[in-house]
Design an enzyme around this catalytic site. Structure first.
Site, PDB file in Angstrom:
ATOM      1  N   LYS A 125      -8.467   5.270 -19.338  1.00  0.00           N
ATOM      2  CA  LYS A 125      -8.786   5.712 -20.691  1.00  0.00           C
ATOM      3  C   LYS A 125      -7.552   5.597 -21.601  1.00  0.00           C
ATOM      4  CE  LYS A 125     -12.857   6.495 -18.934  1.00  0.00           C
ATOM      5  NZ  LYS A 125     -12.796   6.770 -17.542  1.00  0.00           N
ATOM      6  N   TYR A 167     -17.038  15.544 -16.365  1.00  0.00           N
ATOM      7  CA  TYR A 167     -17.464  14.160 -16.166  1.00  0.00           C
ATOM      8  C   TYR A 167     -18.464  14.083 -14.996  1.00  0.00           C
ATOM      9  CZ  TYR A 167     -17.237   9.363 -14.546  1.00  0.00           C
ATOM     10  OH  TYR A 167     -17.580   8.109 -14.104  1.00  0.00           O
ATOM     11  N   ARG A 177       0.857  -1.203   0.000  1.00  0.00           N
ATOM     12  CA  ARG A 177       0.000   0.000   0.000  1.00  0.00           C
ATOM     13  C   ARG A 177       0.889   1.247   0.000  1.00  0.00           C
ATOM     14  NH1 ARG A 177      -1.433   1.921   4.532  1.00  0.00           N
ATOM     15  NH2 ARG A 177      -2.069  -0.048   5.489  1.00  0.00           N
ATOM     16  N   ASP A 205      -7.883  18.137 -15.374  1.00  0.00           N
ATOM     17  CA  ASP A 205      -8.173  16.746 -15.733  1.00  0.00           C
ATOM     18  C   ASP A 205      -7.733  16.577 -17.188  1.00  0.00           C
ATOM     19  OD1 ASP A 205      -9.293  14.349 -16.600  1.00  0.00           O
ATOM     20  OD2 ASP A 205     -10.974  14.490 -15.186  1.00  0.00           O
TER      21      ASP A 205
HETATM   22  N1  PLP Z   1     -12.184  12.176 -15.619  1.00  0.00           N
HETATM   23  C1  PLP Z   1     -12.790  12.026 -16.806  1.00  0.00           C
HETATM   24  C2  PLP Z   1     -12.691  13.113 -17.836  1.00  0.00           C
HETATM   25  C3  PLP Z   1     -13.528  10.849 -17.069  1.00  0.00           C
HETATM   26  O1  PLP Z   1     -14.146  10.724 -18.250  1.00  0.00           O
HETATM   27  C4  PLP Z   1     -13.599   9.849 -16.062  1.00  0.00           C
HETATM   28  C5  PLP Z   1     -14.361   8.600 -16.284  1.00  0.00           C
HETATM   29  O2  PLP Z   1     -15.064   8.418 -17.241  1.00  0.00           O
HETATM   30  C6  PLP Z   1     -12.956  10.067 -14.846  1.00  0.00           C
HETATM   31  C7  PLP Z   1     -12.244  11.242 -14.669  1.00  0.00           C
HETATM   32  C8  PLP Z   1     -13.044   9.070 -13.733  1.00  0.00           C
HETATM   33  O3  PLP Z   1     -12.154   8.010 -13.934  1.00  0.00           O
HETATM   34  P1  PLP Z   1     -12.401   6.533 -13.406  1.00  0.00           P
HETATM   35  O4  PLP Z   1     -13.585   5.984 -14.107  1.00  0.00           O
HETATM   36  O5  PLP Z   1     -11.106   5.833 -13.737  1.00  0.00           O
HETATM   37  O6  PLP Z   1     -12.623   6.632 -11.916  1.00  0.00           O
END
Ligand code: PLP
Length: 403
Positions: free
Chosen positions: A218, A117, A65, A193
């Site tokens: 992604k 998101y 961890r 992000d």
């Molecule tokens: N940020 C964006 C732009 C996303 O599209 C997503 C998920 O679709 C996330 C963060 C969250 O990521 P995770 O699904 O790996 O928790």
């Protein structure tokens, strides 16, 4: 873009002479041949604990961890790609976001884009809201709106650019300048992000942002076979707090997941080039189709953020959104009619996906200022042949039009 990172101890004689390019870092940064066996690929250190020769005496790792060699390789590699001095890997993008928001104090205020998101919005509105943070969604592309929404307690600006699902663009450098000048002596942190762009297309820290955050699920993973998150920063104070939170709250990725992201990242540059080229072809086909109402893609000259995107990105990415004439019923019909585009959540992998944000990824923003048009469809344009992708979409749009 500056590529200043030099991987420690790896081909030192060569690397110390010059900084390495992105493609080279993606393959090598943080990944010297395994010191104990010579393995060229960083091994999956599938172990929870590490032997100590006496109390407190070990080879750098105690418990997985707190730290694991496969995770350390991933963290070094992704930090290098973002041009950051520190990187922390998490078990999902939302876990990384959660840790970043936990660096704030109760009473602090966050400005967030008015298109993000759905899970990010939910994390603020249903988790951190209860923990004492307040937040305001604002059009980050509009400096007057940002200035009007600013409060003395604003400590963070959360920027998703391009945004999900409308592909809006925010000027990272302008927001960083604004954020760092505000406040009582210490300003606000800018978090970007960078999931949609990836560090290949956009490097937020070079533009003045304090933290870049990813869902590595992604493009970085790139193959729809892993869920993960990452935060990169060159701010030692933020890095220290994130490292503490990573261990203290424990939302860490396992070694196999780290290996999958490391493997994915090696091909990121070539994948992103093809994602961008295929998306461009798809955009042209959508614009030409009578069933399509509006196409959202920052590569379009008429897109409101096109000029900013040109200056801060090296390509416009593989994500495309569009609305169809005929509203939600027709959008749903198109979504179920494609055969190469798979109807599924998520994005950024080799295979093309289609989804209906209103009912799927953005269901949690229903009724809020961020609510998504039910006629909207979002595409993650993959690496299949562009001709096949275009034919698939045309057929689905024709069919839905006839029905
Ligand atoms: N940020 C964006 C732009 C996303 O599209 C997503 C998920 O679709 C996330 C963060 C969250 O990521 P995770 O699904 O790996 O928790």
């Amino acid at each position: 873009m500056s590529d200043e990172y030099r991987p420690d101890g790896h081909r030192e004689a060569v690397d110390q002479q010059r900084a390495l390019a992105f493609e080279t870092l993606a393959v090598h940064a943080g990944q010297p041949a395994d010191p104990s066996t010579g393995a060229v690929v960083t091994p999956i250190y599938q172990t929870s604990t590490f032997a100590q020769s006496e109390v407190g005496r070990h080879q750098g790792y105690e418990y997985s961890r707190s730290g694991n060699p496969t995770r350390a390789a991933l963290e070094a590699c992704l930090a290098a790609l973002e041009g950051a001095t520190h990187g922390l890997a998490f078990s999902s993008g939302l876990a990384a976001e959660d840790a970043i928001l936990r660096t704030l104090e109760p009473g602090d205020h966050v400005l967030i884009g008015d298109d993000v998101y759905g899970g990010t919005y939910r994390l603020l509105s249903e988790v951190h809201d209860r923990g004492g943070l307040s937040f305001t969604p604002v059009a980050l592309g509009d400096p007057a709106a940002v200035a009007a929404a600013w409060r003395p307690s604003t400590r963070m600006v959360w920027v998703e650019t391009p945004s999900n699902p409308l592909l809006r663009i925010a000027d990272i450098a302008a927001l960083a300048e604004l954020a760092h000048g505000h406040g009582h002596g210490h300003g606000a942190k800018v978090v970007v992000d960078n999931t949609f762009a990836t560090p290949y297309l956009q490097r937020p820290l070079d533009l003045g942002a304090d933290v870049a955050v990813h869902s590595t699920t992604k493009y970085l993973g790139g193959h729809s076979d892993v869920v993960g998150g990452f935060a990169a920063t060159s701010d030692p104070e933020v890095a220290g707090r994130l490292a503490f939170l990573q261990n203290a709250t424990g939302a860490v990725p396992g070694p196999f997941d780290c290996f999958l992201v490391l493997r994915g990242v090696k091909t990121l540059a070539v994948r992103m080039e093809r994602h961008c080229a295929n998306a461009q072809r798809v955009v042209e086909a959508l614009i030409a189709h009578r069933a399509v109402d509006r196409v959202y893609y920052p590569g379009l000259p008429e897109h409101a953020g096109h000029r900013t995107a040109r200056t801060q990105m090296r390509g416009f990415g593989g994500m495309v959104s569009f609305t169809v004439r005929g509203g939600e019923a027709r959008a749903l019909a198109v979504a179920r009619s494609t055969s190469i585009f798979t109807l599924a959540e998520s994005l950024g992998a080799v295979e093309s996906l289609i989804e209906h944000p209103h009912r799927m990824t953005h269901a949690s923003v229903a009724g809020s200022a961020l609510a998504v048009d039910p006629a909207l469809l979002r595409l993650s344009v993959g690496l299949e042949a562009a001709d096949d992708l275009v034919a698939d979409l045309r057929e689905a749009l024709d069919m839905a039009g006839d029905g």
